[in-house]
Design an enzyme around this catalytic site. Structure first.
Site, PDB file in Angstrom:
ATOM      1  N   GLU A 228       0.944  -0.976   0.082  1.00 27.29           N
ATOM      2  CA  GLU A 228       0.096   0.106  -0.080  1.00 27.29           C
ATOM      3  C   GLU A 228       0.847   1.285   0.094  1.00 27.29           C
ATOM      4  OE1 GLU A 228      -3.194  -0.069  -0.339  1.00 27.29           O
ATOM      5  OE2 GLU A 228      -3.837  -1.984   0.545  1.00 27.29           O
ATOM      6  N   CYS A 262      -2.444   9.122   2.356  1.00 20.34           N
ATOM      7  CA  CYS A 262      -2.089   8.652   0.948  1.00 20.34           C
ATOM      8  C   CYS A 262      -3.308   8.951   0.076  1.00 20.34           C
ATOM      9  CB  CYS A 262      -1.721   7.035   1.119  1.00 20.34           C
ATOM     10  SG  CYS A 262      -2.890   6.142   2.062  1.00 20.34           S
TER      11      CYS A 262
END
Ligand code: NAP
Length: 456
Positions: A228, A262
């Site tokens: 990720e 993010c």
């Protein structure tokens, strides 16, 4: 990088930890192997009870754990407490659904009783970032422990006390044989641990270089990995959108977690028919944000987690302005103590500027003017990343074109991108591979075993 709690609001070092020695690491690896046999032998109901208890303890301790996160990495206190509550939610979700997600699946075949059985893999190494110190870990830990695996956590070096608190709460809830152990180690100690045969897989949330390093070590040893990584998410606003709502959520989506998420919206791509109006309202709202002590509940934007992040952001903004971008507000670090950076808006950004496609990990927004849907999709995809995208339109056909055309792991229409235990989360392109959360997340670290029993 030392393993230490350094308050980002003041620069004060509060606690320093020695990294584990080789002997201590060996003890923990051996314990993880034993804990795996214990946890895989438990029924789903048994694991579920322990996971439900974890949720209850997180709720009881949310103020303490929230404060700890804020002191370690600067997140506004309300967001920290909400993060602990969200961790409780993911624990409950998997405690209730893991058994169904991993139940035997029957497949129709001729002359055989055939089915798929999901079985745990073993100890999984989780390398995690500091930006959501609890959430990032729990969205891995809850499904993994419920699947029967065990976890070894290498957390970011600036959130050691959060890492220890996570180990503590899982232990207190009944995962007390070493099913989840925190390893206080530096990044340089990761490869040797991942190469150890007892560690069966790895998951990393963090930057591209760290992801590439962990994934290549895992690949060399033929182990599964999930990555990720970063994002430079587009936030597209079309003329049919509710502009007032879009501006309000645009600001929220940019400054979430002091801009260090993010999936924070980083590039605002606005149709030319409403661009000027959006720009003026957005800049106005960014100017009104309150920057300051994250323990003060009225503060919108706290400090960035580490001095290096302020330096990086400052360089990106400066280089973007030098390349021709227009600075509409902000652009400065705050003088005095702490890692504070002003909410900043850039416009007229040329492709050569860092703010065009790079991830800006702080409260810096980049505005882009789009001619039409196709142009907006082109700009949205003009980045190496592909994590999330937020689209604002009230035209369903137009929304469909964005859903099809945008290269990302998730598209949210008329909402900001967020993670939710019930739906998968992850990216494409340089944002990584594999998925967390939902049914897909719990099936990442399992053996998908085919069973074929011939009928005699
Ligand atoms: P980072 O520097 O990559 O650190 C993340 C973790 O990886 C830390 O535990 C770090 O340990 C470790 N690490 C760093 N280099 C390593 C290496 N070569 N080998 C093994 N481990 C290594 O990232 P960060 O600055 O903490 O986090 C920010 C990044 O994470 C941003 O790009 C953000 O977008 C991304 N992120 C992605 C998601 C997602 O779900 N896609 C979620 C959150 C954040 P040390 O602390 O000891 O260096």
């Amino acid at each position: 990088m030392s393993i230490a709690t350094v308050n980002p609001s003041t620069g004060e070092t509060l606690r320093v930890f020695d990294p584990l020695t080789a002997v201590e690491i060996e003890q923990r690896l051996a314990r993880a192997g034993e804990a795996f046999h214990v946890n895989r032998g438990r029924s789903f109901a048994d694991r579920g009870q322990r996971m439900k208890r974890t949720a209850e303890l997180l709720e009881e301790r949310k103020n303490d754990y929230g404060r700890l996160m804020t002191v370690e990495m600067g997140k506004p206190i309300k967001a920290s407490i909400a993060e602990v509550e969200k961790c409780a939610k993911v624990c409950r979700y998997y405690s209730e659904n893991a058994e169904g997600f991993l139940a035997d699946e029957h497949v129709r075949t001729e002359a055989a009783d055939s089915f798929i059985r999901y079985q745990p893999l073993g100890p999984v190494l989780a390398v995690m970032p500091w930006n959501f110190p609890f959430w990032q870990v729990f969205r891995f830990a809850a499904p993994s422990l419920m699947a029967g695996n065990v976890g070894l956590l290498k957390h970011a070096s600036n959130v050691p006390q959060s890492a220890l608190a996570i180990e503590e709460v899982l232990r207190d809830a009944g995962f007390d044989h070493g099913e989840f152990q925190t390893l206080l180690i530096g990044a340089g100690q990761v490869p040797a641990i991942l190469e150890d045969e007892r560690v069966r897989a790895a998951t990393l949330t963090g930057s591209e270089p760290a992801g590439a390093s962990v994934a290549s070590t895992a690949a060399r040893r033929i182990k599964k990995s999930v990555l990720e990584l970063g994002g430079s998410d587009p936030f597209v606003v079309m003329p049919s959108a509710d502009l007032e709502e879009a501006v309000k959520i645009a600001v929220k989506a940019r400054i979430v977690n002091n801009g260090q998420s993010c999936i924070a919206a980083k590039r605002f791509i606005v149709h030319e028919a409403i661009f000027d109006e959006f720009e003026s309202r957005f800049v106005d709202a960014m100017k009104k944000l309150k920057v300051g002590d994250p323990l003060d509940e009225s503060v919108d934007v706290g400090p960035l987690a580490m001095p290096q992040i302020v330096n990086d952001l400052e360089k990106q903004v400066k280089a973007s302005v030098e390349a021709g971008a227009k600075l509409l507000t902000g652009g400065n670090r705050r003088s005095g103590r702490g890692n504070f950076y002003e909410p900043t808006v850039l416009s007229s950004i040329p492709p050569s500027a860092p703010a065009f496609a790079e991830e800006t990990f702080g409260p810096v927004a980049s505005l882009f003017r789009a001619k039409d849907t196709a142009d907006a999709i082109r700009i949205a995809n003009a980045t190496p990343f592909g994590l999330g995208a937020s689209i604002w339109t009230s035209d369903r056909d137009e929304a469909e074109r964005f859903i099809d055309g945008i290269e990302s792991g998730q598209v949210f229409v008329n909402a900001m991108v967020a993670s939710d235990p019930r739906v998968p989360f992850g990216g494409v392109k340089h944002s990584g591979f594999g998925r967390e959360l939902g049914v897909h997340g719990i099936r990442e670290f399992v053996n998908i075993k085919t069973v074929w029993i011939a009928l005699v």
